[in-house]
Scaffold this motif. Sequence first.
Motif, mmCIF file in Angstrom:
data_model
loop_
_atom_site.group_PDB
_atom_site.id
_atom_site.type_symbol
_atom_site.label_atom_id
_atom_site.label_comp_id
_atom_site.label_asym_id
_atom_site.label_seq_id
_atom_site.Cartn_x
_atom_site.Cartn_y
_atom_site.Cartn_z
ATOM 1 N N UNK A 257 0.818 -1.230 0.009
ATOM 2 C CA UNK A 257 -0.031 0.217 0.056
ATOM 3 C C UNK A 257 0.868 1.251 -0.035
ATOM 4 N N UNK A 258 0.780 1.811 -1.060
ATOM 5 C CA UNK A 258 1.678 3.294 -1.262
ATOM 6 C C UNK A 258 0.744 4.324 -0.678
ATOM 7 N N UNK A 259 0.551 4.552 0.576
ATOM 8 C CA UNK A 259 -0.590 5.180 1.007
ATOM 9 C C UNK A 259 -0.099 6.704 0.837
ATOM 10 N N UNK A 260 1.312 7.048 0.721
ATOM 11 C CA UNK A 260 1.794 8.631 0.605
ATOM 12 C C UNK A 260 1.118 8.925 -0.822
ATOM 13 N N UNK A 261 1.304 8.166 -1.775
ATOM 14 C CA UNK A 261 0.748 8.657 -3.017
ATOM 15 C C UNK A 261 -0.624 8.874 -3.026
ATOM 16 N N UNK A 262 -1.551 8.000 -2.219
ATOM 17 C CA UNK A 262 -3.036 8.251 -2.235
ATOM 18 C C UNK A 262 -3.390 9.768 -1.265
ATOM 19 N N UNK A 263 -2.442 9.843 -0.282
ATOM 20 C CA UNK A 263 -2.650 11.021 0.479
ATOM 21 C C UNK A 263 -2.202 12.184 -0.341
ATOM 22 N N UNK A 264 -1.206 12.144 -1.338
ATOM 23 C CA UNK A 264 -0.589 13.302 -1.879
ATOM 24 C C UNK A 264 -1.957 13.951 -2.754
ATOM 25 N N UNK A 265 -2.812 13.214 -3.050
ATOM 26 C CA UNK A 265 -3.905 13.355 -4.212
ATOM 27 C C UNK A 265 -4.888 14.273 -3.415
#
Length: 252
Positions: free
Chosen positions: A166-174
Amino acid sequence: MSTIIIDPANLVYAKPELMNDEEMHYCPGCSHGVVHKLIAEVISEMDLREKTIGIAPVGCAVFAYNYLDIDWQEAAHGRAPALATAVKRLLPDRMVFTYQGDGDLAAIGTAETIHAANRGENIAIIFINNGIYGMTGGQMAPTTLPNMKTSTSPDGRDINENGHPLKILDLLAKLDGVCLATRQSVHTAASVKKAKRMIRKAFENSMENKGTSIVEIVSTCSSGWKMTPAQSNDWMVENMFPAYPLGDLKNI
Ligand SMILES: Cc1ncc(C[n+]2csc(CCOP(=O)(O)OP(=O)(O)O)c2C)c(N)n1
């Protein structure tokens, strides 16, 4: 006996004034201690000791409040961003940060993390991603790499059964509430300096009420990974960095 005079310009290391003499419980090679030091240095350099409230997680860093002499609140597992929301809303002139592992932030606390960031809470989130549940014995985390062996995936993570890392930082960045999403590491002197700059930026954003900042630190867990500290650093560079590339995803 001659007296040794240390020129501050040549000082390689000085203990940050906010770190006390408590003996740390972290394993050799663990990234937590280095990140603690950076946080202590940044708070001092920004003269924020009396304005800072840290939210401690559940996980290896549960005792962070024992090592850094600032105000802390302890959150239930994964709930640090929800608690930070309350603290920052009640005391908007404070610098409020959470300190969380990947199990805490990206497993049990996924909902709290995403909703706090989506609301744009004016908090800084320091996210230690070591790809494993360190404290409880090296179980698989959402961030565990494909084929990576853990105590609950002894044959390696099977992505068909357990999903992808889970690349959660990528989700959060959006999310519109997020002003800073950056991925750093602390395995070399240069990376430590960069990570420190980004922690400072996140703390500045909290003080300026710019929204949610997340600083992910891709980290090692020698005990959980069953490697020496040196092997862990090499393994992290070879395996974690391709999955979790370093750099800024968002910085506004
Ligand atoms: C509600 C609840 N569920 C589970 C646990 C057990 N638990 C404690 S720490 C932890 C994992 C922490 O892993 P991580 O957040 O990645 O931090 P690390 O220890 O790796 O730094 C778990 C599952 C708990 N304390 N409370």
